[in-house]
Design a protein around this motif. Sequence first.
Motif, PDB file in Angstrom:
ATOM      1  N   ILE A 159      24.358   4.088 -30.786  1.00  0.00           N
ATOM      2  CA  ILE A 159      23.374   5.438 -31.271  1.00  0.00           C
ATOM      3  C   ILE A 159      22.041   5.367 -30.535  1.00  0.00           C
ATOM      4  CG2 ILE A 159      22.853   7.025 -32.704  1.00  0.00           C
ATOM      5  CD1 ILE A 159      25.048   6.351 -34.663  1.00  0.00           C
ATOM      6  N   THR A 160      21.771   6.218 -29.554  1.00  0.00           N
ATOM      7  CA  THR A 160      20.528   6.021 -28.833  1.00  0.00           C
ATOM      8  C   THR A 160      19.593   7.086 -29.475  1.00  0.00           C
ATOM      9  OG1 THR A 160      21.114   7.385 -26.910  1.00  0.00           O
ATOM     10  CG2 THR A 160      21.241   5.044 -26.911  1.00  0.00           C
ATOM     11  N   SER A 161      19.976   8.265 -29.845  1.00  0.00           N
ATOM     12  CA  SER A 161      19.250   9.255 -30.301  1.00  0.00           C
ATOM     13  C   SER A 161      19.807  10.251 -31.305  1.00  0.00           C
ATOM     14  CB  SER A 161      18.561  10.000 -29.333  1.00  0.00           C
ATOM     15  OG  SER A 161      19.377  10.870 -28.761  1.00  0.00           O
ATOM     16  N   TRP A 162      18.939  10.787 -32.365  1.00  0.00           N
ATOM     17  CA  TRP A 162      19.775  11.352 -33.201  1.00  0.00           C
ATOM     18  C   TRP A 162      18.981  12.817 -33.738  1.00  0.00           C
ATOM     19  CZ3 TRP A 162      18.591   6.563 -33.595  1.00  0.00           C
ATOM     20  CH2 TRP A 162      17.358   6.089 -34.147  1.00  0.00           C
TER      21      TRP A 162
ATOM     22  N   ILE B 211      24.686  16.969 -37.775  1.00  0.00           N
ATOM     23  CA  ILE B 211      24.212  15.877 -37.312  1.00  0.00           C
ATOM     24  C   ILE B 211      24.536  15.821 -35.740  1.00  0.00           C
ATOM     25  CG2 ILE B 211      23.997  13.260 -37.390  1.00  0.00           C
ATOM     26  CD1 ILE B 211      24.769  13.590 -40.405  1.00  0.00           C
ATOM     27  N   ILE B 212      23.646  15.449 -35.006  1.00  0.00           N
ATOM     28  CA  ILE B 212      23.923  15.542 -33.416  1.00  0.00           C
ATOM     29  C   ILE B 212      23.283  14.047 -32.930  1.00  0.00           C
ATOM     30  CG2 ILE B 212      23.409  16.529 -31.130  1.00  0.00           C
ATOM     31  CD1 ILE B 212      22.788  18.987 -32.660  1.00  0.00           C
ATOM     32  N   LEU B 213      24.329  13.211 -32.468  1.00  0.00           N
ATOM     33  CA  LEU B 213      24.203  11.920 -32.089  1.00  0.00           C
ATOM     34  C   LEU B 213      24.296  11.858 -30.455  1.00  0.00           C
ATOM     35  CD1 LEU B 213      26.207  10.125 -34.573  1.00  0.00           C
ATOM     36  CD2 LEU B 213      23.763  10.830 -34.992  1.00  0.00           C
ATOM     37  N   GLN B 214      23.418  11.083 -29.816  1.00  0.00           N
ATOM     38  CA  GLN B 214      23.684  10.431 -28.222  1.00  0.00           C
ATOM     39  C   GLN B 214      23.846   9.112 -28.434  1.00  0.00           C
ATOM     40  OE1 GLN B 214      23.365  12.569 -25.649  1.00  0.00           O
ATOM     41  NE2 GLN B 214      23.166  14.241 -27.034  1.00  0.00           N
TER      42      GLN B 214
END
Length: 263
Positions: free
Chosen positions: A136-139, A147-150
Amino acid sequence: MDTLTVIVMLALFILLLGFIFSAGLMTPVIGKKNIFFVIFIGFIAGVIGGIFLISPVYDELPFIVRNIYMSTSDVNETITADVSAGKDILRFMDELSAQDGVEAVYSEGIFLKTDRFSESRKRIIEDKISLIDPNITSWQVHTNGTIILQVKKGHNPVRTLDTLSEWLMYTGGINTCYSAVHLVVTVRPDKVDSIVSYLQARDVVVTGIKGPAEEKAAAFKAALPDKSNIILFCGFLGMLTGIAGVFIDSIIAFIGKIRGREA
């Protein structure tokens, strides 16, 4: 609207102009006093033709130009889509990758909708989320349960979803109500529409299409004048056609004089 329909509607508009021109030719019969009536009829007929014949073609023009760009471009386009985690995502990605025109498929982000949680729980999630899965690189974490994850390109999104959902439940009793994976699909430009149809037929939400051809088509659409101006132009074109019919003899004589001088 297919090509044949476009040709037929344009041909009908040309025939309408021919009718207006013929009405102008009738002025020696109906009298010069009716010249303004002929011009008025030409304008009205042109407007009607613009509304019913040219406007539908004009509405389709951006799509026609887009198809031309798509068929002639050699640079890939990018389709983004959200796939519900209720699907077998890995299998779906494999099937999508096998479609004609698809160059690459990978996951870029994950969306989760959970039970609401407190501000203190939010801080805990933000502090621990990179430890739960280092891919997970960003959130973005919101107390309303969003919850939004990159994630890293090419990473297995199902593993991240399962790991995070289990952690939320075991550590805070937070249920995951809904989750989706954000996919990025690289497609040859001439296959974009077929891949979009493929995705929509499988209840996948297409969130965007990006690429040089799509940008050119959007720029062309933005540069088009307002449709009402096109209808008015058709009216003036009809009026000019009527005037040409009225004064065709004078026009021919004038052209003849010019040619005589040149000779």
